[in-house]
Motif scaffolding. Sequence first.
Motif, PDB file in Angstrom:
ATOM      1  N   UNK A  39     -10.964  11.342  -5.694  1.00  0.00           N
ATOM      2  CA  UNK A  39      -9.872  10.719  -6.526  1.00  0.00           C
ATOM      3  C   UNK A  39      -9.900   9.144  -6.576  1.00  0.00           C
ATOM      4  N   UNK A  40     -10.910   8.935  -5.880  1.00  0.00           N
ATOM      5  CA  UNK A  40     -11.334   7.121  -5.918  1.00  0.00           C
ATOM      6  C   UNK A  40     -12.317   6.758  -5.059  1.00  0.00           C
ATOM      7  N   UNK A  73       2.142  -5.997  -6.031  1.00  0.00           N
ATOM      8  CA  UNK A  73       0.994  -5.626  -6.464  1.00  0.00           C
ATOM      9  C   UNK A  73       0.620  -4.274  -5.536  1.00  0.00           C
ATOM     10  N   UNK A  74       0.269  -3.260  -6.188  1.00  0.00           N
ATOM     11  CA  UNK A  74       0.443  -1.817  -5.714  1.00  0.00           C
ATOM     12  C   UNK A  74      -1.057  -1.359  -5.344  1.00  0.00           C
ATOM     13  N   UNK A  75      -1.308  -0.957  -4.103  1.00  0.00           N
ATOM     14  CA  UNK A  75      -2.557  -0.360  -3.780  1.00  0.00           C
ATOM     15  C   UNK A  75      -2.290   1.070  -3.492  1.00  0.00           C
ATOM     16  N   UNK A  76      -2.580   1.963  -4.324  1.00  0.00           N
ATOM     17  CA  UNK A  76      -2.457   3.329  -4.027  1.00  0.00           C
ATOM     18  C   UNK A  76      -3.435   3.919  -3.246  1.00  0.00           C
ATOM     19  N   UNK A  77      -3.094   4.460  -1.945  1.00  0.00           N
ATOM     20  CA  UNK A  77      -4.065   5.004  -0.914  1.00  0.00           C
ATOM     21  C   UNK A  77      -3.946   6.554  -0.971  1.00  0.00           C
ATOM     22  N   UNK A  78      -4.902   7.379  -1.184  1.00  0.00           N
ATOM     23  CA  UNK A  78      -4.458   8.836  -1.060  1.00  0.00           C
ATOM     24  C   UNK A  78      -5.210   9.351   0.161  1.00  0.00           C
ATOM     25  N   UNK A 107       0.894  -1.238  -0.259  1.00  0.00           N
ATOM     26  CA  UNK A 107       0.020   0.014  -0.113  1.00  0.00           C
ATOM     27  C   UNK A 107       0.771   1.233  -0.166  1.00  0.00           C
ATOM     28  N   UNK A 108       0.810   2.109  -1.059  1.00  0.00           N
ATOM     29  CA  UNK A 108       1.451   3.478  -0.800  1.00  0.00           C
ATOM     30  C   UNK A 108       0.342   4.336  -0.454  1.00  0.00           C
ATOM     31  N   UNK A 109       0.965   4.897   0.618  1.00  0.00           N
ATOM     32  CA  UNK A 109      -0.247   5.976   1.230  1.00  0.00           C
ATOM     33  C   UNK A 109       0.575   7.446   0.824  1.00  0.00           C
ATOM     34  N   UNK A 110      -0.417   8.142   0.446  1.00  0.00           N
ATOM     35  CA  UNK A 110       0.209   9.545  -0.078  1.00  0.00           C
ATOM     36  C   UNK A 110      -0.622  10.576  -0.199  1.00  0.00           C
ATOM     37  N   UNK A 111      -0.140  11.779  -0.300  1.00  0.00           N
ATOM     38  CA  UNK A 111      -1.049  13.106  -0.047  1.00  0.00           C
ATOM     39  C   UNK A 111      -0.830  13.532   1.478  1.00  0.00           C
ATOM     40  N   UNK A 112      -1.916  13.581   2.119  1.00  0.00           N
ATOM     41  CA  UNK A 112      -1.879  13.937   3.730  1.00  0.00           C
ATOM     42  C   UNK A 112      -2.223  15.406   3.934  1.00  0.00           C
ATOM     43  N   UNK A 113      -2.250  15.887   5.108  1.00  0.00           N
ATOM     44  CA  UNK A 113      -2.957  16.787   5.809  1.00  0.00           C
ATOM     45  C   UNK A 113      -1.788  18.140   5.688  1.00  0.00           C
ATOM     46  N   UNK A 114      -0.496  18.057   5.491  1.00  0.00           N
ATOM     47  CA  UNK A 114       0.398  18.863   5.623  1.00  0.00           C
ATOM     48  C   UNK A 114       0.553  19.677   4.453  1.00  0.00           C
ATOM     49  N   UNK A 115       1.428  20.550   4.433  1.00  0.00           N
ATOM     50  CA  UNK A 115       1.710  21.706   3.273  1.00  0.00           C
ATOM     51  C   UNK A 115       2.454  20.978   2.352  1.00  0.00           C
ATOM     52  N   UNK A 116       3.088  19.658   2.597  1.00  0.00           N
ATOM     53  CA  UNK A 116       3.746  19.084   1.643  1.00  0.00           C
ATOM     54  C   UNK A 116       3.014  18.139   0.798  1.00  0.00           C
TER      55      UNK A 116
END
Length: 359
Positions: A78-79, A42-47, A12-21
């Motif tokens: 986004x999903x 197997x990649x599971x993208x989780x934004x 699971x790739x966890x990305x995005x988030x609540x910060x300014x980055x």
Amino acid sequence: MTDTPARKVRVALVFGGRSGEHAISAATAAGVMKAIDADKYDVVPIGVTREGQWVLASGDASHWELTSGHLPEVTRESGREVASLGEAGEIDVVFPLLHGPYGEDGTIQGLLELAGVRYVGAGVLASAVGMDKHYMKLVFAGHGLPVGPYVVVKPRDWEQSQSEVIERVQSALKFPVFVKPARAGSSLGVTRVDDLTGLADAIEEARFHDPKVLVEQGVDGREIECAVLGGRNGGPPRASVPGEIVVDHDSADFYDFEAKYLSDSQARTNAPADLPDDVAERIRDIAVRAFEAIGAEGLSRVDSFVTPDGEIVINEINTMPGFTPISMYAKMWEASGLTYTDLVDELIQLALERPTGLR
């Protein structure tokens, strides 16, 4: 009777988030999506949206890339929204590609520890210490690492008496100084201040990103970075060749957000850095010592300054550094003989071999 083929490891790739980055995190995920070995994982993208909602993200890697005209953003559209990691199906390992607060600071690491899920990178304490530049410097100094002069501006200090804070900075530090949020990255909210007239505004700018602020004395020297990778099977951490950030001072005062991510002309990166062998080896030694001082795991990038007389001053450690194919972390390992795809694989394998719980 035929053997059932072994299923691929689900990451699971966890990305995005609540910060300014947020956008930098999405760009990092795009790089990993492109590079990861699809025959093995197997990649599971989780934004994660800016409001903290998790979604099973759709769209290919190009959708999440960062360009001068496009800052990627995870939204509810986004999903498919998910209320828990379990709704994403069976996950073997999480790659938390979150930068800044609410991700790189030990928060998601604590969540994964509670759930007993393996993950890439530093644990709760190391992530928290690595995120907070105040405590990071205290830990480094306690381990005998060379740290430059600085002043911490806590919320109560500034709100009760700005004049006392300015007097404290004036008496403790020499100009120029760099004013920065204590718990942010990607040079967000960072200002170079050459005299007292700009100090108050710079502190206010940093406070927009974090109520706690650091004022650091500028160091006359070259900015040198070093990538550290955890050791396999309990072995010692490994350090890459050092790299250097060279800023075009005609177009940028320092290596700010635009120079890092949006401009092709304001800065360049050299890996390996042009350094005497003994200085390069000292940089690598300090990087490993910094990694071990905070108890980091998996990966970190350690940034230092090398002064004209050869003194090394450690600036900071990033426990989840920028991780696109053109980021310094990846470029330093490529210069050390490890391709980006192999680096992604190595980090996942380090996470899989690490036990969950206390260690």
